[in-house]
Design an enzyme around this catalytic site. Structure first.
Site, PDB file in Angstrom:
ATOM      1  N   ASP A 257      -0.810   7.411  -2.262  1.00 18.18           N
ATOM      2  CA  ASP A 257      -2.034   7.920  -2.886  1.00 18.18           C
ATOM      3  C   ASP A 257      -1.680   8.810  -4.079  1.00 18.18           C
ATOM      4  O   ASP A 257      -0.680   9.535  -4.058  1.00 18.18           O
ATOM      5  CB  ASP A 257      -2.831   8.758  -1.898  1.00 18.18           C
ATOM      6  CG  ASP A 257      -3.423   7.947  -0.759  1.00 18.18           C
ATOM      7  OD1 ASP A 257      -3.000   6.801  -0.558  1.00 18.18           O
ATOM      8  OD2 ASP A 257      -4.307   8.478  -0.068  1.00 18.18           O
TER       9      ASP A 257
ATOM     10  N   GLY B 244       0.294   2.534  -4.590  1.00 19.70           N
ATOM     11  CA  GLY B 244       0.183   1.611  -3.475  1.00 19.70           C
ATOM     12  C   GLY B 244      -0.988   1.894  -2.569  1.00 19.70           C
ATOM     13  O   GLY B 244      -1.068   1.332  -1.467  1.00 19.70           O
ATOM     14  N   ASP B 245      -1.915   2.758  -2.989  1.00 18.94           N
ATOM     15  CA  ASP B 245      -3.098   3.042  -2.183  1.00 18.94           C
ATOM     16  C   ASP B 245      -4.158   3.629  -3.101  1.00 18.94           C
ATOM     17  O   ASP B 245      -4.223   3.275  -4.265  1.00 18.94           O
ATOM     18  CB  ASP B 245      -2.749   3.978  -1.016  1.00 18.94           C
ATOM     19  CG  ASP B 245      -3.655   3.779   0.190  1.00 18.94           C
ATOM     20  OD1 ASP B 245      -4.798   3.328   0.009  1.00 18.94           O
ATOM     21  OD2 ASP B 245      -3.230   4.096   1.315  1.00 18.94           O
ATOM     22  N   ASP B 246      -4.955   4.565  -2.607  1.00 22.72           N
ATOM     23  CA  ASP B 246      -6.045   5.117  -3.397  1.00 22.72           C
ATOM     24  C   ASP B 246      -5.520   5.949  -4.567  1.00 22.72           C
ATOM     25  O   ASP B 246      -4.531   6.674  -4.435  1.00 22.72           O
ATOM     26  CB  ASP B 246      -6.934   5.993  -2.519  1.00 22.72           C
ATOM     27  CG  ASP B 246      -7.590   5.196  -1.403  1.00 22.72           C
ATOM     28  OD1 ASP B 246      -8.184   4.147  -1.702  1.00 22.72           O
ATOM     29  OD2 ASP B 246      -7.491   5.621  -0.236  1.00 22.72           O
TER      30      ASP B 246
END
Length: 469
Positions: free
Chosen positions: A237, A257-259
């Site tokens: 994140d 790789g995320d938010d």
């Protein structure tokens, strides 16, 4: 007292010329050549030192953990004497976690300075889990301390001329996926129980996990960050304000790789018991946003505008579940541009992921007063997937002045809506029946007219001196 850049140079010259000979740091200042550099900070400092003053070696191989901690401990004495700044010059500075130990402190990274996070997990201290989470995010029990960590601080600036924090996270990601870690991975920057924070003008690369995590903090400004990690990396994140009040996040570029931004406030029964919401949050000129899924202390009064999302799942994600409790309410989003999306809008009350089996199945989250307006999207597979909770629908959803251009192979069902209630106006393609078109009855959804205190925080021009032995 406010100090201008011009006055600050004079003050700094006095500090260098008139320091006590009993201090090794101050004694060294007398023999240094000066070359000024400037930046904007919430406050300027009267005392300055370099990591080299404490034995730091920027060769990419020598451990600097003890040097950084010695610098933090030594500069702490200036907390009540005009504050202090630690300058990190060009070089590759290998280090594991170190703690900022005093208030009124600035960490400044030169444009050619790189902090390299050590990869040996044995070099990283293990600290207690957050009380609003009850355990680590990756594993039961504690968590590795962040690369830069601090708690119970006031007036902290972490900045630079786009200097770099490199988390060297690939080894951590592999161990996490293989189940080889006993504790939760470290973040790059975490400040707890602190106020008047500025994190700005840095590049953050390949964090082992989350990048920037202010938690239980007030009056936080995050600005001008470049955050990069492979989209396949695990839970990297970008910026996660967690149980924070009065936060401003703006002008950041994030690929992870995320938010990109994940707004949080604790996890299930632990977050409910801790009871500290995230509120009064301003987000401007960056990428995608997630609210939750750990939101058990509540999330309210989030104002996001001038957002651009490209090639991702959805622009704004609201994630929660039965057992979370808490609420997500008074959310305002406007002027949003989306390109190549799976969904333009997505919210769910079935996210799952509980810390343990002790959560309360009767703790139902409340989601209400969600406002989206003035949005344009193109190449979208599905306009919206909106799933509330059976018997406890998400209410007060308002969407207005939105045009969604569909992908060549778009889904036939464009709006998938269950257990929600609200209205729409001037939305294309037409929304589901649970969001009836109000036509001329309503022209646009709400966005607050007032100004939050964090929006009025201004940085001052500070001028310092690069110092070469």
């Amino acid at each position: 007292m406010e100090v201008t850049a011009a006055v600050w140079v004079c003050l700094l010259a006095l500090v260098i010329a008139g320091g006590s000979s009993s201090s090794s740091v101050e004694a060294r200042k007398k023999s240094l050549k000066l070359d000024s550099f400037e930046f904007t900070g919430r406050d300027c400092r009267a005392n300055v030192a370099s990591i080299t003053d404490f034995g730091g070696v920027g060769d990419g191989n020598t451990s600097n953990t003890k040097a950084f901690q010695a610098a933090m401990d030594s500069l702490a004495k200036y907390s009540s004497e005009g504050g202090s700044l630690l300058y990190v010059p060009p070089g590759r500075w290998l280090t594991s976690s170190f703690n900022i130990t005093s208030s009124h402190f600035t960490l400044y990274l030169d444009q050619d300075a790189v902090l390299l996070a050590a990869q040996d997990e044995n070099e990283w201290p293990v600290i207690e889990p957050l009380p609003s989470y009850g355990r680590g995010r990756d594993a039961d029990g504690g968590r590795y301390s962040s690369l830069i960590f601090g708690t119970n601080l006031t007036d902290i600036v972490i900045t630079g001329a786009n200097g770099t924090l490199d988390g060297q996270g690939e080894l951590w990601w592999k161990k996490y996926r293989a189940g080889q870690l006993n504790y939760t991975r470290p973040y790059l920057i975490e400040l707890m129980y602190s106020s008047e924070i500025q994190i700005s003008n840095l590049t953050l690369l390949n964090s082992p996990s989350w990048n920037v995590h202010p938690v239980y903090c007030t009056n936080t400004l995050v600005k001008g960050l470049t955050i990069l990690a492979p989209v396949t990396s695990a839970n990297t994140d970008g910026i996660n304000p967690d149980s924070c009040t009065n936060t401003r996040i703006e002008d950041c570029f994030i690929v992870s790789g995320d938010d990109c931004v994940a707004v949080k406030s604790g996890w299930d029964e632990y977050g409910i018991a801790y009871g500290m919401p995230t509120k009064h949050l301003v987000i401007r000129r960056l990428a995608t946003i997630a609210l939750g899924s750990e939101m058990s202390g509540g999330i309210e009064d989030v104002r996001a505008e001038d957002i651009t999302a490209i090639n991702t799942e959805s622009g704004v994600r609201i994630k929660t579940a039965v057992g979370r409790g808490g609420y997500v309410k008074d959310i305002y989003v406007r002027r949003f541009t989306m390109k190549t999306m799976k969904w333009a809008f997505w919210m769910t009350g079935n996210y799952g992921s509980h810390p343990d089996n002790n959560y309360d199945p009767n703790a139902i989250p409340v989601v209400e007063n969600i406002n989206y307006r003035d949005m344009v999207a193109e190449n979208v597979s599905m306009a919206a997937k909106l799933e509330g909770i059976g018997g406890d629908p998400f209410t007060g959803i308002c969407i207005s002045n939105v045009t969604i251009g569909l992908a060549e192979k778009a889904k036939k069902l464009q709006w998938n809506c269950t257990d929600i209630a609200g209205v729409t106006s001037s939305v294309t393609p037409k929304a589901c029946d649970l969001l009836p078109d109000q036509g001329e009855k309503q022209t646009s959804c709400n966005f607050p007219d007032d100004t939050l205190a964090i929006e009025e925080v201004e940085a001052h021009a500070c001028s310092y001196s690069k110092r070469y032995l």
